[in-house]
Scaffold this motif. Structure first.
Motif, PDB file in Angstrom:
ATOM      1  N   VAL A  27     -51.270 -12.139   8.516  1.00 37.10           N
ATOM      2  CA  VAL A  27     -51.382 -11.488   9.817  1.00 37.10           C
ATOM      3  C   VAL A  27     -49.970 -11.253  10.325  1.00 37.10           C
ATOM      4  O   VAL A  27     -49.106 -12.126  10.226  1.00 37.10           O
ATOM      5  CB  VAL A  27     -52.157 -12.386  10.797  1.00 37.10           C
ATOM      6  N   TYR A  28     -49.686 -10.055  10.825  1.00 35.48           N
ATOM      7  CA  TYR A  28     -48.358  -9.720  11.343  1.00 35.48           C
ATOM      8  C   TYR A  28     -47.943 -10.715  12.419  1.00 35.48           C
ATOM      9  O   TYR A  28     -46.900 -11.332  12.338  1.00 35.48           O
ATOM     10  CB  TYR A  28     -48.370  -8.282  11.863  1.00 35.48           C
ATOM     11  N   LYS A  29     -48.755 -10.862  13.439  1.00 37.43           N
ATOM     12  CA  LYS A  29     -48.491 -11.827  14.507  1.00 37.43           C
ATOM     13  C   LYS A  29     -49.831 -12.348  15.005  1.00 37.43           C
ATOM     14  O   LYS A  29     -50.721 -11.563  15.311  1.00 37.43           O
ATOM     15  CB  LYS A  29     -47.749 -11.185  15.673  1.00 37.43           C
ATOM     16  N   GLU A  30     -49.945 -13.656  15.079  1.00 41.18           N
ATOM     17  CA  GLU A  30     -51.173 -14.229  15.610  1.00 41.18           C
ATOM     18  C   GLU A  30     -51.110 -14.232  17.128  1.00 41.18           C
ATOM     19  O   GLU A  30     -50.040 -14.364  17.720  1.00 41.18           O
ATOM     20  CB  GLU A  30     -51.353 -15.645  15.076  1.00 41.18           C
ATOM     21  N   PHE A  35     -49.387  -4.534  18.767  1.00 39.86           N
ATOM     22  CA  PHE A  35     -49.104  -3.759  17.567  1.00 39.86           C
ATOM     23  C   PHE A  35     -50.413  -3.204  17.040  1.00 39.86           C
ATOM     24  O   PHE A  35     -51.489  -3.592  17.484  1.00 39.86           O
ATOM     25  CB  PHE A  35     -48.422  -4.625  16.497  1.00 39.86           C
ATOM     26  N   ARG A  36     -50.297  -2.290  16.064  1.00 44.67           N
ATOM     27  CA  ARG A  36     -51.509  -1.774  15.418  1.00 44.67           C
ATOM     28  C   ARG A  36     -51.233  -1.504  13.945  1.00 44.67           C
ATOM     29  O   ARG A  36     -50.246  -0.862  13.597  1.00 44.67           O
ATOM     30  CB  ARG A  36     -51.963  -0.478  16.079  1.00 44.67           C
ATOM     31  N   GLY A  37     -52.097  -2.041  13.078  1.00 43.63           N
ATOM     32  CA  GLY A  37     -52.059  -1.722  11.652  1.00 43.63           C
ATOM     33  C   GLY A  37     -50.862  -2.253  10.898  1.00 43.63           C
ATOM     34  O   GLY A  37     -50.333  -1.553  10.039  1.00 43.63           O
ATOM     35  N   VAL A  38     -50.440  -3.503  11.166  1.00 46.60           N
ATOM     36  CA  VAL A  38     -49.251  -4.058  10.503  1.00 46.60           C
ATOM     37  C   VAL A  38     -49.627  -5.335   9.756  1.00 46.60           C
ATOM     38  O   VAL A  38     -50.330  -6.192  10.292  1.00 46.60           O
ATOM     39  CB  VAL A  38     -48.134  -4.386  11.519  1.00 46.60           C
ATOM     40  N   THR A  39     -49.161  -5.448   8.510  1.00 47.62           N
ATOM     41  CA  THR A  39     -49.290  -6.676   7.733  1.00 47.62           C
ATOM     42  C   THR A  39     -47.901  -7.111   7.286  1.00 47.62           C
ATOM     43  O   THR A  39     -46.949  -6.324   7.302  1.00 47.62           O
ATOM     44  CB  THR A  39     -50.179  -6.486   6.495  1.00 47.62           C
ATOM     45  N   VAL A 124     -34.148 -11.627   7.649  1.00 43.09           N
ATOM     46  CA  VAL A 124     -33.794 -12.309   8.896  1.00 43.09           C
ATOM     47  C   VAL A 124     -33.366 -13.740   8.583  1.00 43.09           C
ATOM     48  O   VAL A 124     -33.738 -14.284   7.539  1.00 43.09           O
ATOM     49  CB  VAL A 124     -34.977 -12.332   9.895  1.00 43.09           C
ATOM     50  N   PRO A 125     -32.610 -14.369   9.488  1.00 42.21           N
ATOM     51  CA  PRO A 125     -32.266 -15.780   9.280  1.00 42.21           C
ATOM     52  C   PRO A 125     -33.511 -16.664   9.343  1.00 42.21           C
ATOM     53  O   PRO A 125     -34.463 -16.354  10.069  1.00 42.21           O
ATOM     54  CB  PRO A 125     -31.319 -16.116  10.442  1.00 42.21           C
ATOM     55  N   LEU A 126     -33.508 -17.750   8.579  1.00 40.96           N
ATOM     56  CA  LEU A 126     -34.619 -18.704   8.657  1.00 40.96           C
ATOM     57  C   LEU A 126     -34.705 -19.313  10.056  1.00 40.96           C
ATOM     58  O   LEU A 126     -35.789 -19.488  10.596  1.00 40.96           O
ATOM     59  CB  LEU A 126     -34.432 -19.826   7.636  1.00 40.96           C
ATOM     60  N   ASP A 127     -33.567 -19.661  10.607  1.00 38.36           N
ATOM     61  CA  ASP A 127     -33.507 -20.264  11.939  1.00 38.36           C
ATOM     62  C   ASP A 127     -33.327 -19.143  12.954  1.00 38.36           C
ATOM     63  O   ASP A 127     -32.220 -18.639  13.141  1.00 38.36           O
ATOM     64  CB  ASP A 127     -32.343 -21.256  12.002  1.00 38.36           C
ATOM     65  N   ARG A 128     -34.429 -18.739  13.576  1.00 43.96           N
ATOM     66  CA  ARG A 128     -34.352 -17.602  14.485  1.00 43.96           C
ATOM     67  C   ARG A 128     -35.162 -17.877  15.744  1.00 43.96           C
ATOM     68  O   ARG A 128     -36.059 -18.709  15.753  1.00 43.96           O
ATOM     69  CB  ARG A 128     -34.823 -16.321  13.803  1.00 43.96           C
ATOM     70  N   ASP A 129     -34.849 -17.117  16.772  1.00 42.29           N
ATOM     71  CA  ASP A 129     -35.523 -17.271  18.055  1.00 42.29           C
ATOM     72  C   ASP A 129     -36.817 -16.462  18.083  1.00 42.29           C
ATOM     73  O   ASP A 129     -37.084 -15.653  17.201  1.00 42.29           O
ATOM     74  CB  ASP A 129     -34.587 -16.854  19.190  1.00 42.29           C
ATOM     75  N   ARG A 130     -37.597 -16.670  19.105  1.00 43.68           N
ATOM     76  CA  ARG A 130     -38.868 -15.974  19.283  1.00 43.68           C
ATOM     77  C   ARG A 130     -38.637 -14.599  19.906  1.00 43.68           C
ATOM     78  O   ARG A 130     -37.743 -14.426  20.728  1.00 43.68           O
ATOM     79  CB  ARG A 130     -39.803 -16.784  20.185  1.00 43.68           C
ATOM     80  N   PRO A 131     -39.470 -13.614  19.566  1.00 44.06           N
ATOM     81  CA  PRO A 131     -39.338 -12.289  20.166  1.00 44.06           C
ATOM     82  C   PRO A 131     -39.630 -12.321  21.667  1.00 44.06           C
ATOM     83  O   PRO A 131     -40.423 -13.126  22.143  1.00 44.06           O
ATOM     84  CB  PRO A 131     -40.404 -11.462  19.454  1.00 44.06           C
TER      85      PRO A 131
END
Length: 154
Positions: A27-30, A35-39, A124-131
């Motif tokens: 799932v793209y984002k739980e 969004f629409r139609g993204v995996t 992207v970096p493994l250690d990243r912030d939230r959108p």
């Protein structure tokens, strides 16, 4: 690697284009409906020892990713299809093999514009912030540009 069995374990073959052995479609984002139609698929992650995550996203025809920004950067490589991306305050066309750098705190959104999925790798970096999603004032500021207003989706 010391023997051929280790080499075979390191290989993630493609039983079909844009699908890799042992790589699940996620799932793209739980708990998000912006969004629409993204995996997404994680091609390389924490267990691979590089400090980055290499992901493959597919945006279905007519679909789009979340409009967001955050502190970490993105390095994007378009692998298939066509589309467009908002990066900060510019809408840029996308075609196979294009490279896109999304700077820290730049608003960004990806859309598929053709008849096939827009597929891209994103590093992207493994250690990243939230959108962070735009609030009403930020959305209004982005929408002040007619080209951006016609492009962005929420």
């Amino acid at each position: 690697m010391s023997d051929m069995s280790e080499v075979r374990e390191a290989l993630r073959g493609q039983p079909e284009p844009y699908r890799w052995e042992g790589v699940d479609e996620l799932v793209y984002k739980e708990h998000d409906t912006t969004f629409r139609g993204v995996t997404r698929r994680v091609l390389f992650g924490a267990g691979d020892g590089q400090g980055v995550e290499v992901r493959y996203f597919e945006v279905a025809p007519g679909g789009w990713s979340t409009l967001e920004h955050h502190e970490h950067t993105h390095q994007v490589i378009v692998m298939r299809g066509s589309g467009a991306a908002l990066v900060q305050d510019r809408v840029i066309p996308l075609a196979q093999h294009d490279l896109v750098f999304v700077p820290a705190w730049a608003w960004h959104q990806f859309r598929a514009t053709g008849d096939e999925p827009l597929g891209f790798q994103c590093i992207v970096p493994l250690d990243r912030d939230r959108p962070v999603l735009p609030d009403a004032d930020q959305f209004a500021t982005l929408s002040a540009d007619p080209e951006v207003a016609a492009f962005i989706r929420r």
